[in-house]
Design a protein around this motif. Structure first.
Motif, mmCIF file in Angstrom:
data_model
loop_
_atom_site.group_PDB
_atom_site.id
_atom_site.type_symbol
_atom_site.label_atom_id
_atom_site.label_comp_id
_atom_site.label_asym_id
_atom_site.label_seq_id
_atom_site.Cartn_x
_atom_site.Cartn_y
_atom_site.Cartn_z
ATOM 1 N N ILE A 1 0.528 -1.209 -0.389
ATOM 2 C CA ILE A 1 -0.371 -0.103 0.300
ATOM 3 C C ILE A 1 0.699 0.969 -0.462
ATOM 4 C CG2 ILE A 1 -1.224 1.436 1.192
ATOM 5 C CD1 ILE A 1 -2.921 -1.540 1.597
ATOM 6 N N LYS A 2 2.305 1.309 0.157
ATOM 7 C CA LYS A 2 3.095 2.034 0.260
ATOM 8 C C LYS A 2 3.261 2.814 -1.207
ATOM 9 C CE LYS A 2 4.882 1.146 4.896
ATOM 10 N NZ LYS A 2 6.402 1.528 5.329
ATOM 11 N N ASN A 3 3.395 1.916 -2.110
ATOM 12 C CA ASN A 3 3.418 2.489 -3.744
ATOM 13 C C ASN A 3 2.353 2.832 -3.876
ATOM 14 O OD1 ASN A 3 5.740 2.472 -3.064
ATOM 15 N ND2 ASN A 3 6.158 0.915 -4.710
ATOM 16 N N LEU A 4 1.253 2.297 -3.207
ATOM 17 C CA LEU A 4 -0.153 3.030 -4.024
ATOM 18 C C LEU A 4 -0.181 4.678 -4.143
ATOM 19 C CD1 LEU A 4 -3.077 1.548 -4.557
ATOM 20 C CD2 LEU A 4 -3.393 2.329 -2.016
ATOM 21 N N LEU A 5 -0.521 4.523 -5.373
ATOM 22 C CA LEU A 5 -1.084 6.228 -5.831
ATOM 23 C C LEU A 5 -2.188 6.464 -6.341
ATOM 24 C CD1 LEU A 5 0.909 8.647 -6.167
ATOM 25 C CD2 LEU A 5 1.753 7.449 -8.471
ATOM 26 N N ASN B 1 -13.062 -0.729 11.239
ATOM 27 C CA ASN B 1 -12.148 1.629 11.832
ATOM 28 C C ASN B 1 -11.044 1.085 10.900
ATOM 29 O OD1 ASN B 1 -13.944 2.550 14.116
ATOM 30 N ND2 ASN B 1 -14.012 0.540 15.167
ATOM 31 N N LEU B 2 -11.027 0.446 9.508
ATOM 32 C CA LEU B 2 -9.719 0.571 8.987
ATOM 33 C C LEU B 2 -9.245 1.949 8.458
ATOM 34 C CD1 LEU B 2 -10.055 -2.528 7.562
ATOM 35 C CD2 LEU B 2 -8.075 -1.493 9.344
ATOM 36 N N PRO B 3 -8.941 2.557 7.766
ATOM 37 C CA PRO B 3 -8.471 3.470 6.818
ATOM 38 C C PRO B 3 -9.117 3.068 5.311
ATOM 39 C CG PRO B 3 -6.135 3.359 7.075
ATOM 40 C CD PRO B 3 -6.661 1.654 8.148
ATOM 41 N N ILE B 4 -9.616 4.359 4.430
ATOM 42 C CA ILE B 4 -10.173 4.220 3.256
ATOM 43 C C ILE B 4 -9.176 5.170 3.073
ATOM 44 C CG2 ILE B 4 -11.864 3.995 4.087
ATOM 45 C CD1 ILE B 4 -13.587 6.685 2.951
ATOM 46 N N SER B 5 -8.200 6.441 2.874
ATOM 47 C CA SER B 5 -8.374 7.018 2.641
ATOM 48 C C SER B 5 -6.570 7.517 2.963
ATOM 49 C CB SER B 5 -8.027 8.613 2.112
ATOM 50 O OG SER B 5 -9.016 9.217 3.334
ATOM 51 N N PHE B 6 -5.323 7.643 1.922
ATOM 52 C CA PHE B 6 -3.758 7.791 2.259
ATOM 53 C C PHE B 6 -3.150 9.285 1.871
ATOM 54 C CE2 PHE B 6 -5.852 3.212 2.006
ATOM 55 C CZ PHE B 6 -5.322 2.860 3.482
ATOM 56 N N PRO B 7 -1.931 9.755 2.062
ATOM 57 C CA PRO B 7 -1.656 10.668 1.763
ATOM 58 C C PRO B 7 -1.221 10.311 -0.199
ATOM 59 C CG PRO B 7 -0.778 10.455 3.618
ATOM 60 C CD PRO B 7 -1.848 8.985 4.413
ATOM 61 N N GLN B 8 -0.858 9.338 -0.421
ATOM 62 C CA GLN B 8 -0.361 9.631 -1.937
ATOM 63 C C GLN B 8 -1.916 8.982 -2.511
ATOM 64 O OE1 GLN B 8 0.169 6.940 0.882
ATOM 65 N NE2 GLN B 8 0.067 4.937 -0.077
ATOM 66 N N THR B 9 -3.093 9.004 -2.230
ATOM 67 C CA THR B 9 -4.119 9.112 -2.932
ATOM 68 C C THR B 9 -5.175 10.042 -2.899
ATOM 69 O OG1 THR B 9 -5.715 7.718 -0.644
ATOM 70 C CG2 THR B 9 -4.256 6.449 -2.407
ATOM 71 N N THR B 10 -5.236 10.366 -1.753
ATOM 72 C CA THR B 10 -6.001 12.215 -1.444
ATOM 73 C C THR B 10 -4.787 13.053 -0.942
ATOM 74 O OG1 THR B 10 -6.405 11.890 0.767
ATOM 75 C CG2 THR B 10 -7.611 10.726 -1.128
ATOM 76 N N GLY B 11 -3.669 12.963 -0.765
ATOM 77 C CA GLY B 11 -3.093 13.821 -0.194
ATOM 78 C C GLY B 11 -3.294 14.439 0.938
#
Length: 292
Positions: free
Chosen positions: A111-115, A268-278
């Motif tokens: 997931i860290k490489n998800l863009l 309670n799991l995240p759905i958005s991430f810094p590399q997908t939505t900022g």
């Protein structure tokens, strides 16, 4: 919405008691994360009360409150959907707006490489144009665009918009672009120009990806535009498949995605991430409406 859901359940012989949760996104009427909002039509509490089923809605607001664009939200679903395909994958959703999810399943970073990011206008402009100039709602199979000629000056005018130069993460409101530029063209030439805008914006956006994708997967209504898909085949220089080729219902990918996001909210799991939505950090998304 309630009537449609009841019809769907009846047609597919699904019992309400077998449904744990409904992911209800609603139709976006305006999206402006810079001003702190993204508004969708629909009342989740009324839906929950009527169906006696828990409903998750308002998926975008928490992301926006934490510095994100509030879009796109489907990348985490795309990631797990494609996880068994050990390739560098670019998932292209040809909806009202084109958006991209890049997943590299060949390494251990996951997931860290998800863009992900919105690319530009897609079916929204094209459908508006066809609806304005004919009795039809869309350019079936791209037959009108196929007969037209691209107006390069107008195409370049669209492409000069700063949105295309902006680095991800970025998102678009449907009304950010308009058909004003092509108003004097014939229906065929307008369709051809807008179709080329979709293709060029996708091709140019690949510069933002860390590595060249080995596989492109096309989803959304635009995948049914045979002319658009054939032109993309000529431009992308990698394997291209429709979601349907992998036995995924391309008309329902978004619905599946928000069902998936609803379950992540319950867990309670995240759905958005810094590399997908900022967004500043990975965050939960969605409000829970219990039935009364």
């Amino acid at each position: 919405n309630i009537n449609l859901i009841n019809q769907f359940l009846k047609k597919n012989k699904i019992k309400k008691k077998d449904i744990d949760v409904i992911g209800f996104h609603g139709q976006t009427i305006c999206h402006n994360p810079r001003q702190g909002y993204s508004i969708q039509i629909g009342n989740a509490q009324t839906l929950a009360n009527s169906l006696k089923i828990k409903v998750i809605s308002n998926f975008r607001l928490n992301d926006i409150k934490n510095g994100g664009q509030g879009a796109p939200l489907t990348p985490i679903f795309h990631y797990y959907l494609t996880s068994k395909l050990r390739k560098k994958i670019c998932f292209i959703n040809l909806g009202g707006i084109t958006n991209i999810t890049y997943c590299d399943h060949t390494n251990r970073y996951g997931i860290k490489n998800l863009l992900a990011f919105d690319v530009g206008p897609c079916c929204s402009l094209l459908d508006d144009w066809i609806s304005l100039r004919s009795q039809n709602k869309f350019d079936k199979f791209g037959n009108l665009a196929k007969k037209g000629s691209i107006n390069k000056n107008i195409l370049d005018l669209y492409l000069k918009n700063n949105f295309f130069l902006k680095k991800p993460p970025k998102s678009l409101d449907r009304s950010f672009f308009s058909i004003t530029n092509i108003r004097k063209l014939s229906i065929n030439d307008g369709a051809a120009t807008l179709t080329q805008l979709i293709i060029k914006s996708i091709k140019d956006s690949l510069e933002f990806l860390p590595l060249k994708p080995e596989l492109f997967i096309l989803s959304g209504g635009g995948r049914l535009n045979k002319y658009l898909v054939s032109k993309l085949n000529n431009q992308l220089n990698s394997e291209i498949k429709l979601s349907d080729d992998i036995k995924w219902n391309g008309d329902a990918i978004e619905a599946y995605a928000f069902g998936f996001l609803a379950v992540r909210r319950l867990k309670n799991l995240p759905i958005s991430f810094p590399q997908t939505t900022g967004v500043n950090k990975s965050v939960l998304g969605g409000d829970i409406s219990n039935s009364y």
